[in-house]
Design an enzyme around this catalytic site. Structure first.
Site, short mmCIF file in Angstrom:
data_model
loop_
_atom_site.label_atom_id
_atom_site.label_comp_id
_atom_site.label_asym_id
_atom_site.label_seq_id
_atom_site.Cartn_x
_atom_site.Cartn_y
_atom_site.Cartn_z
N ASP A 1 6.34 3.86 3.69
CA ASP A 1 5.14 3.56 4.47
C ASP A 1 4.24 4.78 4.48
OD1 ASP A 1 6.11 5.28 6.43
OD2 ASP A 1 6.71 3.69 7.79
N GLU B 1 1.60 -1.28 7.00
CA GLU B 1 1.51 -0.21 6.00
C GLU B 1 2.87 0.02 5.36
OE1 GLU B 1 2.50 2.10 9.80
OE2 GLU B 1 1.57 0.21 9.23
#
Length: 303
Positions: free
Chosen positions: A176, A221
């Site tokens: 991420d 994300e």
């Protein structure tokens, strides 16, 4: 009136150019195969329930080695051959003889094991594009243009169990973006969307090596890359290349260079890995170790 005709002609030419590089395919009409469009490139394509097949259908009506397609590279003629399956292979409701290649024609309906039905689309048929579009809508994340969480849930278990059955390597990267909430708060959500779009573009272009590898956005994300036939050492090298790619890429939004880095966890299937979820959790734990270790780094679980 003439303008409309020209526009239609231009559209047809564009569609023909778009489809010309695509192989023939079979399109799912009935059943649950995970995907809906299956390419038939030149050579032999095996279909069945067994993990060694090119097209794997996890249905009780399908035999372990059910049938195979043979694509002539020169003529593009395609035959289908039943391999002595229990429930048969049918073309337009007619059961074909076992071990006897039968040529396919445009629009033929192929029924496999009584539970899965496909339509045959020859190479160059522009109707292929509409089926591709529907499959993309189901499988592709609209913002980043990589695969979505639904595709991960459908495809990843198949790859895991295929690796398990064939005793082949399988590694996954989970990553991420570091401090992404702070980026959103400081520069705005439009800037955050730009970062995700740009990350999707550069990883697809420079971080993925072949069409067997899957690049997936499974959260805001949060991303994963699934690497079939890849041992842990190679996967860790690939992870470092992805981390460096993101770290060194200029993310410039409305004249501002945004601070974008990533942390990546890596794990590989071993004989002790119980199931797909166990492997994913190992990679996720490695990701959090990377974040706790200072972020913008790779952590590999080699156990």
């Amino acid at each position: 009136m003439e303008t409309t005709v020209l526009a239609d002609t231009d559209t047809l030419i564009r569609l023909e150019e778009e489809v010309i590089g695509k192989p023939a395919a079979i399109v799912l009409l009935k059943g649950d195969a995970g995907d809906s469009v299956f390419d038939l490139p030149a050579g032999t394509i095996a279909l069945g329930r067994g993990w060694s097949n090119d097209i794997i259908l996890q249905s009780t009506g399908v035999s372990r080695d059910h049938c195979r397609f043979q694509v002539d590279e020169r003529t593009q003629n395609i035959t289908v051959e039943d391999l002595g399956s229990s429930n048969g292979t049918f073309i337009n409701n007619n059961r074909i003889a076992a071990n006897t290649p039968t040529e396919l024609g445009e629009g033929d309906i192929i029924n496999v094991g009584g539970s899965q039905a496909f339509k045959y689309i020859p190479k160059g048929d522009v109707s292929r594009l509409s089926h591709d579009k529907l499959q993309d809508q189901a499988n592709i994340d609209a913002l980043t243009n990589c695969f979505n969480k639904g595709y991960l849930q459908r495809r990843y278990p198949i790859l895991f169990h295929k690796s398990e059955a064939l005793k082949s390597a399988l590694s996954i990267l989970v990553f991420d973006l570091d401090h992404f909430k702070k980026l959103n708060d400081g520069y705005g959500h439009d800037a955050g969307d730009y970062v995700l779009r740009e990350l999707g573009r550069i990883v697809k272009e420079k971080g993925i090596e072949n069409n067997k590898e899957l690049f997936i956005r499974y959260g805001g994300e949060e991303f994963t890359i699934i690497l079939p036939d890849t041992e842990i050492d190679t996967a860790c090298e690939r992870a470092e290349a992805v981390r460096a790619l993101i770290d060194t890429h200029p993310f410039v939004y409305e004249g501002q260079t945004l601070p974008v880095t990533s942390s990546i966890g890596v794990a590989a299937r071993t004989e002790a890995t119980a199931d797909p979820n166990t492997l994913f959790k190992k990679a996720d734990a490695a990701l959090y170790a990377a974040k706790n270790g200072g972020r913008n780094r790779v952590n590999c679980d080699r156990e």
